[in-house]
Design an enzyme around this catalytic site. Structure first.
Site, PDB file in Angstrom:
ATOM      1  N   HIS A   1      -7.059  -0.152   1.638  1.00 15.16           N
ATOM      2  CA  HIS A   1      -6.703   1.249   1.399  1.00 15.16           C
ATOM      3  C   HIS A   1      -5.886   1.446   0.125  1.00 15.16           C
ATOM      4  O   HIS A   1      -5.303   2.515  -0.065  1.00 15.16           O
ATOM      5  CB  HIS A   1      -5.907   1.785   2.596  1.00 15.16           C
ATOM      6  CG  HIS A   1      -6.613   1.633   3.910  1.00 15.16           C
ATOM      7  ND1 HIS A   1      -7.853   2.198   4.166  1.00 15.16           N
ATOM      8  CD2 HIS A   1      -6.266   0.972   5.034  1.00 15.16           C
ATOM      9  CE1 HIS A   1      -8.219   1.887   5.397  1.00 15.16           C
ATOM     10  NE2 HIS A   1      -7.293   1.145   5.940  1.00 15.16           N
TER      11      HIS A   1
ATOM     12  N   ASN B   1       0.820  -1.216   0.000  1.00 13.11           N
ATOM     13  CA  ASN B   1       0.000   0.000   0.000  1.00 13.11           C
ATOM     14  C   ASN B   1       0.855   1.267   0.000  1.00 13.11           C
ATOM     15  O   ASN B   1       0.519   2.253  -0.633  1.00 13.11           O
ATOM     16  CB  ASN B   1      -0.913   0.006   1.229  1.00 13.11           C
ATOM     17  CG  ASN B   1      -1.720   1.288   1.340  1.00 13.11           C
ATOM     18  OD1 ASN B   1      -2.633   1.523   0.551  1.00 13.11           O
ATOM     19  ND2 ASN B   1      -1.372   2.150   2.296  1.00 13.11           N
TER      20      ASN B   1
ATOM     21  N   GLU C   1      -5.444  -8.115   4.941  1.00 16.14           N
ATOM     22  CA  GLU C   1      -5.757  -7.382   6.167  1.00 16.14           C
ATOM     23  C   GLU C   1      -6.796  -6.321   5.830  1.00 16.14           C
ATOM     24  O   GLU C   1      -6.462  -5.255   5.327  1.00 16.14           O
ATOM     25  CB  GLU C   1      -4.515  -6.704   6.759  1.00 16.14           C
ATOM     26  CG  GLU C   1      -4.831  -6.005   8.080  1.00 16.14           C
ATOM     27  CD  GLU C   1      -3.930  -4.806   8.398  1.00 16.14           C
ATOM     28  OE1 GLU C   1      -3.834  -4.450   9.573  1.00 16.14           O
ATOM     29  OE2 GLU C   1      -3.355  -4.196   7.478  1.00 16.14           O
TER      30      GLU C   1
ATOM     31  N   ASP D   1       1.608   6.617   0.300  1.00 10.10           N
ATOM     32  CA  ASP D   1       0.876   5.572  -0.419  1.00 10.10           C
ATOM     33  C   ASP D   1       1.320   5.514  -1.874  1.00 10.10           C
ATOM     34  O   ASP D   1       1.424   6.555  -2.536  1.00 10.10           O
ATOM     35  CB  ASP D   1      -0.632   5.853  -0.384  1.00 10.10           C
ATOM     36  CG  ASP D   1      -1.265   5.412   0.918  1.00 10.10           C
ATOM     37  OD1 ASP D   1      -0.688   5.699   1.985  1.00 10.10           O
ATOM     38  OD2 ASP D   1      -2.354   4.791   0.864  1.00 10.10           O
TER      39      ASP D   1
ATOM     40  N   ASP E   1      -0.697  -6.246   3.605  1.00  9.35           N
ATOM     41  CA  ASP E   1      -0.993  -5.207   4.582  1.00  9.35           C
ATOM     42  C   ASP E   1      -1.986  -4.196   4.009  1.00  9.35           C
ATOM     43  O   ASP E   1      -1.869  -3.788   2.847  1.00  9.35           O
ATOM     44  CB  ASP E   1       0.326  -4.500   4.930  1.00  9.35           C
ATOM     45  CG  ASP E   1       0.203  -3.535   6.090  1.00  9.35           C
ATOM     46  OD1 ASP E   1      -0.119  -3.998   7.194  1.00  9.35           O
ATOM     47  OD2 ASP E   1       0.424  -2.332   5.883  1.00  9.35           O
TER      48      ASP E   1
END
Ligand code: CA
Length: 540
Positions: A240, A144, A279, A206, A236
């Protein structure tokens, strides 16, 4: 890597043209296989390791790969006959790529091992030693975001005309977004007169997954590690990967699901026996969506395993309060929301949470029933290192207190030097040496339940049918596992008082923990469980 079956070789030798005629390879897309072949993961017990805190081989106070390798026999000695090992099937290593932080969730080199932990050769020796024992290994892959010290970001930040500019998200002004999980922390950060997006903090910019070169690079890195022999990845912060706007638009975007389909297809094409564990720290229905379509690909065309955060919270809450209803409620919601045939990834706590022992006041009974419940659920249960001996949180809210050195013994078993971080309280009683050889210890309890799971394929791989009510408070959690002639009844007593139930089913006990009793009567099976005890019955 996959040895062809002799019959298949014979068929290829005899009828090569006919075989090719009826099974033409697709012109594009994933070649040889389009499905997952990781049945090893269904029912497997995983163990989450923080390498920095597990075992130090050279006295610098920092855990490393040589130390971890030396402790593999504790985790699984590779001999199914012995019962002196924990017996886990797979390891999840928290980040081991090069990183400036102690935790490694901000990577500066996705191809290299963190020097604190050793060399790539040390890693490869560890991996071979794990595989010799039948232990699979998955790595934390933090795609990410990178570190702000990663050469990609340094280049991206240097100038708007940088070739790496679009590898991250830049804009001229600060739109004022804050983190979607609450609080006032900003998600846009200033650098060299512009603003970049970093959902966690400024040190973790990011990556821009709308940029095809970023997607291609992450797939290349995945293949690199799969080719080096790892068995998959824990991914992970997957929810997002894309941010479409402020607030909740920073979670669960359609583009995120599209990329995970792309990544899943790619990993299947490289190593169909690999696993991907997502996740996605959110609610049951939103987690369920990350499996993607099981009609398109058996097991799911996105992430074939996802951590079950609601179930984790419910299991620890049930152990803490003595009421099993929160667990029944989540299991009931999963039955509605989860696609058929997917692999759940239940757990109690992980490196981001207060440890179970601290949440239940180190009450051994509560720790026992939480462990037994976890290890009788479908999917692939994940243990967090030290949980099996009752390791507590350290006395602070900093994340390092959740990740303290493994208590091998009451003194300095983790290192011959000064540990990188202080030990958690009560290691004089909650440690491996004290509990090894004590049949009544929490460690022995974990070993027994893992052995039982391996002995009873239905317990590892069968489906779940809930018998408890999700709406009524009860100390007892009751469910069936399996189907047809191969069914087990599982009962857990989460309370400090004895509990009894009459179940209108016939069966015989196969495992009674804590002197539980069962007898058959005209009412069916009458189960009596002491405080915090569990039982498994074979149904007739
Ligand atoms: Ca070391």
């Amino acid at each position: 890597m996959h040895r062809a079956h002799p019959a298949l070789i014979a068929a290829l030798l005899c009828f090569p043209l006919a075989l090719f005629a009826i099974s033409p390879l697709p012109a594009d897309g994933p070649p040889a296989s389009s499905g997952w072949r990781h049945d090893w993961a269904r029912g497997a017990v995983f163990y989450e390791v923080f390498v920095r805190s597990f075992a130090d081989s050279d006295g610098d106070g920092i855990g490393d790969f040589q130390g971890l390798t030396a402790k593999l026999d504790y985790l699984n000695d590779g001999d199914p006959v012995t019962t002196s090992d924990l017996g886990v099937d797979a390891l999840w290593l928290m980040p081991v790529f090069a990183s400036p932080s102690y935790h490694g969730y901000d990577v500066t080199n996705y191809e290299g091992i963190e020097p604190d932990y050793g060399t790539l050769a040390d890693f490869e020796r560890f991996l071979a030693a794990a595989h010799r024992r039948g232990i699979r290994v998955i790595l934390d892959f933090v795609m990410n975001h990178s570190s702000d010290q990663h050469p990609w970001f340094v280049e991206s930040a240097a100038a708007p005309a940088s070739p790496k500019r679009d590898w991250y998200l830049w804009r001229g002004d600060d739109p004022g977004w804050t983190q979607p999980w609450g609080g006032a922390n900003p998600t846009w950060h200033e650098k060299n007169g512009a603003f970049y997006y970093g959902i966690f903090w400024g040190g973790m910019p990011d990556l821009n997954f709308a940029e095809p070169a970023v997607r291609a690079e992450m797939k290349r890195i995945a293949k690199l590690w799969l080719d080096r022999g790892v068995d998959g990845f824990r991914l992970d912060a997957t929810r997002h990967l894309f941010a479409g706007g402020p607030g909740p638009l920073q979670n669960d975007q359609p583009e995120t699901h599209a990329f995970l389909r792309e990544l899943g297809a790619y990993v299947r094409s490289v190593r169909p026996d690999a696993v991907l564990v997502g996740e996605n720290w959110t609610e049951t229905a939103a987690i369920a969506a990350y499996y993607g379509s099981t009609a398109a690909v058996a097991g799911g065309d996105e992430l074939p395993m996802n951590f079950n955060f609601p179930l984790a919270a419910a299991l620890v809450l049930a152990a803490a309060t003595g009421d099993a209803a929160p667990v029944a409620k989540v299991l009931s919601e999963m039955a509605e929301a989860y696609p058929p045939g997917v692999i759940d990834a239940p757990f109690l706590t992980n490196h981001d949470m207060f440890r179970t022992a601290t949440q239940v006041g180190s009450d051994v009974g509560k720790l026992r029933v939480a462990a037994a419940a976890l290890l009788t659920l479908p999917g692939a249960p994940f243990l967090y290192y030290g949980e099996e001996v009752g390791l507590e949180n350290g006395p602070g809210s900093d994340d390092r207190y959740k990740r303290t050195p493994m208590p091998w013994d009451a003194a300095s078993g983790f290192t011959s030097g000064t540990p990188w971080f202080e030990a958690a309280p009560h290691r004089e009683r909650a440690n491996v040496a004290a509990e090894t050889g004590d049949g009544g210890s929490l460690l022995a309890h974990y070993r027994r339940w893992i052995r039982l799971r391996q002995r009873l394929p239905v317990l590892a791989q069968g489906g779940l049918h809930l018998l408890s009510s999700p709406r009524t408070s009860s100390p007892l959690l009751l469910f069936e596992r399996g189907s047809g002639a191969h069914r087990l009844l599982v009962a857990h007593n989460f309370s400090a008082a004895p509990a009894e139930a009459a179940i209108a089913l016939g069966g015989v006990p196969v495992f009674l923990d804590g002197e539980g009793r069962a007898r058959r009567s005209e009412r069916g099976l009458e189960v009596s469980l002491p405080p915090y005890a569990s039982a498994v019955f074979a149904l007739e």
